[in-house]
Design an enzyme around this catalytic site. Sequence first.
Site, PDB file in Angstrom:
ATOM      1  CG  ASP A 476      -2.225   0.764   1.033  1.00 40.38           C
ATOM      2  OD1 ASP A 476      -2.293   1.564   0.109  1.00 40.38           O
ATOM      3  OD2 ASP A 476      -3.104   0.541   1.870  1.00 40.38           O
ATOM      4  CG  ASP A 546      -9.560   2.710  -0.117  1.00 47.23           C
ATOM      5  OD1 ASP A 546      -9.073   1.270  -0.248  1.00 47.23           O
ATOM      6  OD2 ASP A 546      -8.836   3.381   0.569  1.00 47.23           O
TER       7      ASP A 546
END
Length: 735
Positions: A476, A546
């Site tokens: 990430d 997301d």
Amino acid sequence: MISFNSKTNTFRLDTPGSTYAIFINERGYIGHAYYGSKIGDDDVSYLTRNKEYGFSDNAIFREKGSFLDFFPQELPTDGLGDYRESALAVCDAEGHNAIELKYKSHKISAGAQPLPGLPAVFGSADECSVLDLTATDDILDAEVTIIYTVFEKLDAIVRSVKIKNNGSKTLFLKKALSLALDIDDDGFDVITLHGSWARERHIDRRPVHMGKQGVCSNRGETSHQEHPFLALLDHKADWDSGRVYGINFIYSGNFIADVQKNQFNNVRAVMGINPENFSWKLEPGCDFYTPQAVLVYSDNGLNGMSHTFHDLYREHLIRSPYKKSPRPILINNWEATYFNFDTDKLIDIAREASKDGIEMLVMDDGWFGHRSFDDSSLGDWIVNENKIKGGLKHLVDEVNKLGMKFGIWFEPEMISPDSDLYRAHPDWAIQIPGREPGMSRQQLVLDITRKEVEDYTYESVAKILRSANIEYVKWDMNRQLTDIGSVQLPADQLGEFYHRYVLAVYRLQERLITEFPKLLLENCSGGGARFDPGMFFYSPQIWCSDDTDAIERLAIQEGTALVYPLSTMGAHVSVCPNHACGRVTPFKTRGYVALSGTFGYELDITKLPAEERAMIPGQVALYKKFSDLVRNGDYSRIASYSENNEYDCWASIAKDKSKALVTFVQVLNHPNYKTRFIKIAGLKPEAKYRVTWPDEDQTKFQPMELSGLTLAKAGIPLRRDWGDFQAQLIYIEEC
Ligand code: GLA
């Protein structure tokens, strides 16, 4: 195929359906002659705008400025009279900004070449050929090579540029783009991709207007906001017809992609590293390679363009051992628990998931240091045994005993001010001396361009992977870069920082997949801010957004799939109301939308309502049945909710056209409309197909037999279901 005609001084770069032609004029300028549908004649030199009449007598070259301002240079340079957007700007040691390129030599070879330190397409001698076209500026003693990789079976040409300082004085690159394309404007539209966090890559289409328009990132990564992709297309082009030129950048940092329509109604498209905050000091004897930019030409509308991009990336950019094989169905604990989990909780989730056929548990953020919120511990990659009781190996072994693989989350490039790492090495965070660095998500970014920081970062990840049977990593990157300063770069090299940062990311991931060659690596950046082809070189899949809401995902996945294969799109089923937008959608629809990506779950399966839980084994079975088709087939867009405000529809069609899976989502239902017919182009017209609704009540949805021609021209009837957000899967198989 690449050919050179020495009588006319023209190069032809031919792919199955396109021709790209280059012409060297009598003064050595390298001009663009043609790019578009494949053409026949060998001598295409006349297509270059070499001699035009106007303000001055360009034919006798009395005024170079006027000449350069219309001549379509293959690599437009700055400072000597081409006032349009340039692709190359070079300053000499005295500060003069001028470079003029004249043809010197060329080389045609077979098979793609790697790019030092950068991701690059690959292909054998049978699959592609390469033209190295070298020009020089004798005053600067600079040598510039445009490297074209031409694919034999795909309408794709990949370009990069090498700049070499052959002189004895330092040069400074102020701008080093990878691609420039000059074409006449025949009434083009331009498509770019835009968004925000949880809203990535929405398609924006508009006419090309006079002046400049385009997209860029100066955030240190590709970004949620704008994307390194641009298409020029006929105003009338649609999904299946019309001319489209697509350009895309194999890079994961600051970029620009611009279109400029000029005084003569010509359009110049450029793409490359964003020149803002960029410069590169080129010492004598040194060279610089730009990243690769991809050009795709389609005569068959946007779907034709998408097929070529998808094939190019699946076959010639993604290296992972997973590139062809099914991905494990995963369950990720982020939306299930956020930071609030421990070994027992994770094993509970894994146990229940394994009963339903889910194949991998991914432990997300919060397992290290003393992290129980997003305000600490990044950089301290030490297992928190208060949460992971019994240690990581114990957890992984327990998950393995359930027959599941284990995956783990990292954010390796970051450092929390509240971390042991920061307390020991505050100078490792990127910052401008004397200025308090700006925070984002309560974290700073590590200066991985420094060797000792890169090595620490690598070892932090690698030692965890060495400690247990970890088969997947989610890498990430949750903040963008600001406050660029460096303890190692002098003032005249600070402009190199952003590019050096990207090169360090590539080095880190290359080391990782070299030491752990079987690892399934998934990139991620606050959702999909680093969803770009540069990352495909290291990871076969990237977390798309997301936002896991099935309806928000329609536009996100449509924009993503315009360029990138479905096999690369991380897509999960989550709970409702959705955590990003609060919408409530049927579990079935959430499953169908995620089935068009890498597929997984991101929820607490132990708390899922019984009727939703009961649907998981059926969804797993659908994934098993259709995943090969979705990953390897031709994706075709049939209808777009963003355009019609009512429904979305797309298909994956097998390469041999023997089968297709169609996904239909009715976003808004309206009263009293009649049956809608969905037309499926791209099957064999003469073949007979059986049409079924694999996941519906078979008494209501009865199979049909239709020819490929009928499916393309008349279509399949679609029943309207009661309510919004309903979805159907339609399976078409040759009888
Ligand atoms: C980012 C990712 C999420 C999750 C969180 C964890 O936002 O996109 O999927 O991993 O970070 O902090």
